[in-house]
Design a protein around this motif. Structure first.
Motif, PDB file in Angstrom:
ATOM      1  N   SER A 203      -0.008   7.337   0.984  1.00 42.34           N
ATOM      2  CA  SER A 203       2.061   6.989   1.059  1.00 42.34           C
ATOM      3  C   SER A 203       1.677   5.678   1.839  1.00 42.34           C
ATOM      4  N   PHE A 204       3.320   5.690   1.053  1.00 46.22           N
ATOM      5  CA  PHE A 204       3.436   4.263   1.388  1.00 46.22           C
ATOM      6  C   PHE A 204       5.569   4.155   1.075  1.00 46.22           C
ATOM      7  N   TYR A 205       6.021   3.276   1.600  1.00 47.74           N
ATOM      8  CA  TYR A 205       7.160   3.257   1.854  1.00 47.74           C
ATOM      9  C   TYR A 205       7.561   1.628   1.218  1.00 47.74           C
ATOM     10  N   LEU A 206       8.150   1.508   0.414  1.00 43.73           N
ATOM     11  CA  LEU A 206       8.774  -0.888   0.183  1.00 43.73           C
ATOM     12  C   LEU A 206      10.348   0.138   0.016  1.00 43.73           C
ATOM     13  N   THR A 207      11.003  -1.224   1.252  1.00 45.99           N
ATOM     14  CA  THR A 207      11.719  -1.114   1.425  1.00 45.99           C
ATOM     15  C   THR A 207      12.559  -2.649   0.689  1.00 45.99           C
ATOM     16  N   ILE A 208      13.538  -2.715  -0.241  1.00 43.20           N
ATOM     17  CA  ILE A 208      13.956  -4.280  -0.531  1.00 43.20           C
ATOM     18  C   ILE A 208      15.166  -4.131  -0.991  1.00 43.20           C
ATOM     19  N   ASP A 209      15.718  -5.575   0.065  1.00 42.25           N
ATOM     20  CA  ASP A 209      17.153  -5.644   0.048  1.00 42.25           C
ATOM     21  C   ASP A 209      17.897  -3.421   0.001  1.00 42.25           C
ATOM     22  N   GLY A 210      17.177  -3.594   1.225  1.00 41.72           N
ATOM     23  CA  GLY A 210      18.386  -2.087   1.730  1.00 41.72           C
ATOM     24  C   GLY A 210      17.880  -0.947   1.637  1.00 41.72           C
ATOM     25  N   ARG A 211      16.698  -0.447  -0.246  1.00 42.10           N
ATOM     26  CA  ARG A 211      16.840   0.352  -0.779  1.00 42.10           C
ATOM     27  C   ARG A 211      15.613   0.621  -0.579  1.00 42.10           C
ATOM     28  N   LYS A 212      15.566   2.138  -0.568  1.00 37.60           N
ATOM     29  CA  LYS A 212      14.126   2.470  -0.030  1.00 37.60           C
ATOM     30  C   LYS A 212      13.190   3.023  -0.986  1.00 37.60           C
ATOM     31  N   PHE A 213      12.165   3.355  -1.364  1.00 40.98           N
ATOM     32  CA  PHE A 213      11.121   3.966  -2.254  1.00 40.98           C
ATOM     33  C   PHE A 213       9.994   4.246  -1.666  1.00 40.98           C
ATOM     34  N   THR A 214       9.884   5.761  -1.673  1.00 42.79           N
ATOM     35  CA  THR A 214       8.981   6.298  -0.783  1.00 42.79           C
ATOM     36  C   THR A 214       8.060   6.627  -2.199  1.00 42.79           C
ATOM     37  N   TYR A 215       6.447   7.019  -1.890  1.00 43.92           N
ATOM     38  CA  TYR A 215       5.540   7.463  -2.822  1.00 43.92           C
ATOM     39  C   TYR A 215       5.158   8.373  -1.441  1.00 43.92           C
ATOM     40  N   THR A 216       4.324   9.349  -2.242  1.00 47.23           N
ATOM     41  CA  THR A 216       4.165  10.461  -0.741  1.00 47.23           C
ATOM     42  C   THR A 216       2.833  11.265  -1.901  1.00 47.23           C
ATOM     43  N   SER A 217       1.552  11.586  -0.943  1.00 46.08           N
ATOM     44  CA  SER A 217       0.234  12.330  -2.518  1.00 46.08           C
ATOM     45  C   SER A 217      -1.032  12.678  -0.620  1.00 46.08           C
ATOM     46  N   ASN A 218      -0.784  13.180  -1.085  1.00 47.98           N
ATOM     47  CA  ASN A 218      -2.372  13.936  -0.798  1.00 47.98           C
ATOM     48  C   ASN A 218      -3.890  13.423  -0.503  1.00 47.98           C
ATOM     49  N   VAL A 219      -4.011  12.480  -1.742  1.00 47.54           N
ATOM     50  CA  VAL A 219      -4.513  11.982  -2.162  1.00 47.54           C
ATOM     51  C   VAL A 219      -5.107  10.182  -1.446  1.00 47.54           C
ATOM     52  N   ALA A 220      -5.648  10.292  -0.678  1.00 48.48           N
ATOM     53  CA  ALA A 220      -5.981   8.583  -1.067  1.00 48.48           C
ATOM     54  C   ALA A 220      -6.099   8.045  -2.054  1.00 48.48           C
ATOM     55  N   LEU A 221      -5.573   6.448  -2.019  1.00 52.64           N
ATOM     56  CA  LEU A 221      -5.738   5.481  -3.012  1.00 52.64           C
ATOM     57  C   LEU A 221      -7.256   4.284  -2.875  1.00 52.64           C
ATOM     58  N   LYS A 222      -7.617   3.909  -3.934  1.00 53.27           N
ATOM     59  CA  LYS A 222      -9.156   3.482  -3.922  1.00 53.27           C
ATOM     60  C   LYS A 222      -8.363   2.098  -4.207  1.00 53.27           C
ATOM     61  N   ALA A 223      -9.095   1.215  -3.670  1.00 53.30           N
ATOM     62  CA  ALA A 223      -9.133  -0.027  -3.822  1.00 53.30           C
ATOM     63  C   ALA A 223      -9.055  -0.546  -5.445  1.00 53.30           C
ATOM     64  N   GLY A 224      -7.839  -1.381  -6.019  1.00 49.45           N
ATOM     65  CA  GLY A 224      -8.043  -1.292  -7.072  1.00 49.45           C
ATOM     66  C   GLY A 224      -6.491  -0.954  -8.023  1.00 49.45           C
ATOM     67  N   ASP A 225      -6.062   0.542  -6.890  1.00 44.26           N
ATOM     68  CA  ASP A 225      -5.257   1.503  -7.826  1.00 44.26           C
ATOM     69  C   ASP A 225      -3.751   0.425  -8.308  1.00 44.26           C
ATOM     70  N   LYS A 226      -3.268   0.586  -8.925  1.00 45.08           N
ATOM     71  CA  LYS A 226      -1.898   0.159  -8.974  1.00 45.08           C
ATOM     72  C   LYS A 226      -1.031   1.090  -9.884  1.00 45.08           C
ATOM     73  N   PHE A 227      -0.071   0.310  -8.956  1.00 48.94           N
ATOM     74  CA  PHE A 227       1.393   0.898  -8.996  1.00 48.94           C
ATOM     75  C   PHE A 227       2.457   0.011  -9.909  1.00 48.94           C
ATOM     76  N   LEU A 228       3.253   0.467 -11.261  1.00 44.91           N
ATOM     77  CA  LEU A 228       4.505   0.003 -11.831  1.00 44.91           C
ATOM     78  C   LEU A 228       5.443   0.800 -11.432  1.00 44.91           C
ATOM     79  N   LEU A 229       6.760   0.433 -10.833  1.00 42.50           N
ATOM     80  CA  LEU A 229       7.334   0.700 -10.703  1.00 42.50           C
ATOM     81  C   LEU A 229       9.149  -0.229 -11.129  1.00 42.50           C
ATOM     82  N   THR A 230       9.716   0.532 -12.259  1.00 40.97           N
ATOM     83  CA  THR A 230      10.195   0.082 -13.039  1.00 40.97           C
ATOM     84  C   THR A 230      11.465   0.607 -13.179  1.00 40.97           C
TER      85      THR A 230
END
Length: 280
Positions: A203-230
């Motif tokens: 899980s992780f969060y990303l806040t840019i200019d005051g707006r906070k995006f969160t992602y929550t999961s029970n499955v660990a990410l692998k190296a190279g996994d790619k998120f695209l936030l549109t």
């Protein structure tokens, strides 16, 4: 001044068609205000305001050898400007810094070559269509030339702002530059935030200019996994994972520091794809 017209990979300067003494006036973006009135209450209740369009007026002078050349010029100008598909228009300014400098009579000889002065494109451009077709006013004959004044107008086709060319930027150090004077929203411009994981976290969060995006999961990410936030969709390696997020989108807002701050606990690299600076 000069005006650069861009359609796909094709670029055309007005001066290349013989235009000179080019003057370009761009208005401020028009503001449409929504209000309500209440019986017995003075004034209005302000709801919101939105920018609608920007107008760009162009005037210039042109010279041709004869009537046949004038009619050919009209065809060339119509082919360039009268297009049902939007195109980009960019102001250009002369490189010569002392172009408007003071001179005493006789200090220099010869004519100024207005058609071949080196110009530089301004930092942003407008996406436009024609709003007032070219009009020509015959001035008379000077030497071997027929001279005309020309004017036309453009209007923004989508967003009423100037915008820089899109580019991809990497985020590091907790801040990045944004010199625009208007908001740059994912719901209005199609830019994407790309996150490439180094693995281990779920899980992780990303806040840019005051707006906070969160992602929550029970499955660990692998190296190279790619998120695209549109802004309207989040994908992980091409698969939609909206149900694991808080459905947030990002807006970059102008400020006097010309910097956008961000915070995150994401382990990996972050980029903004299609980043632009937007100007009122």
């Amino acid at each position: 001044m000069d005006l650069l017209i861009t359609k796909g990979n094709q670029e055309t300067r007005l001066s290349s068609l013989g235009f000179y003494n080019i003057d370009i006036f761009d208005s401020s973006a028009s503001l449409s205000v929504n209000t309500r009135s209440v019986t017995g209450r003075n004034g209005f209740i302000y709801d919101d305001g939105t920018y609608t369009q920007k107008n760009i007026k162009v005037s210039a002078r042109v010279r041709v050898a004869n009537a046949s050349a004038f009619m050919q010029l009209q065809d060339d100008v119509n082919a360039l400007l009268l297009d049902s598909d939007p195109f980009y228009a960019t102001k250009m300014y002369p490189n010569e810094t002392d172009f408007y400098g003071f001179e005493v009579p006789g200090a220099k000889t010869g004519d100024i070559d207005l058609l071949n002065l080196p110009h530089t494109a301004w930092k942003y451009r407008w996406k436009v269509v024609i709003s007032s077709t070219p009009e020509y006013t015959f001035l008379g004959k000077a030497g071997d030339w027929l001279k005309y004044d020309v004017s036309f107008a453009l209007v923004t086709a989508e967003m009423p702002f100037g915008e820089t060319k899109p580019k991809d930027i990497g985020l590091s150090g907790g801040a990045f530059g944004y010199a625009g004077t208007a908001e740059f929203s994912q719901l209005e411009y199609p830019y994407t935030v790309e996150l490439t994981s180094s693995g281990t976290q779920s899980s992780f969060y990303l806040t840019i200019d005051g707006r906070k995006f969160t992602y929550t999961s029970n499955v660990a990410l692998k190296a190279g996994d790619k998120f695209l936030l549109t802004g309207i969709e989040t994908t992980l390696n091409g698969n939609n994972v909206n149900n694991r997020t808080n459905y947030e989108y990002f807006i970059l807002k102008p400020n006097t520091a010309k910097k956008i701050t961000y915070t995150t606990d994401f382990i990996g690299s972050i980029r903004i794809l299609g980043f632009k600076e937007v100007y009122r």
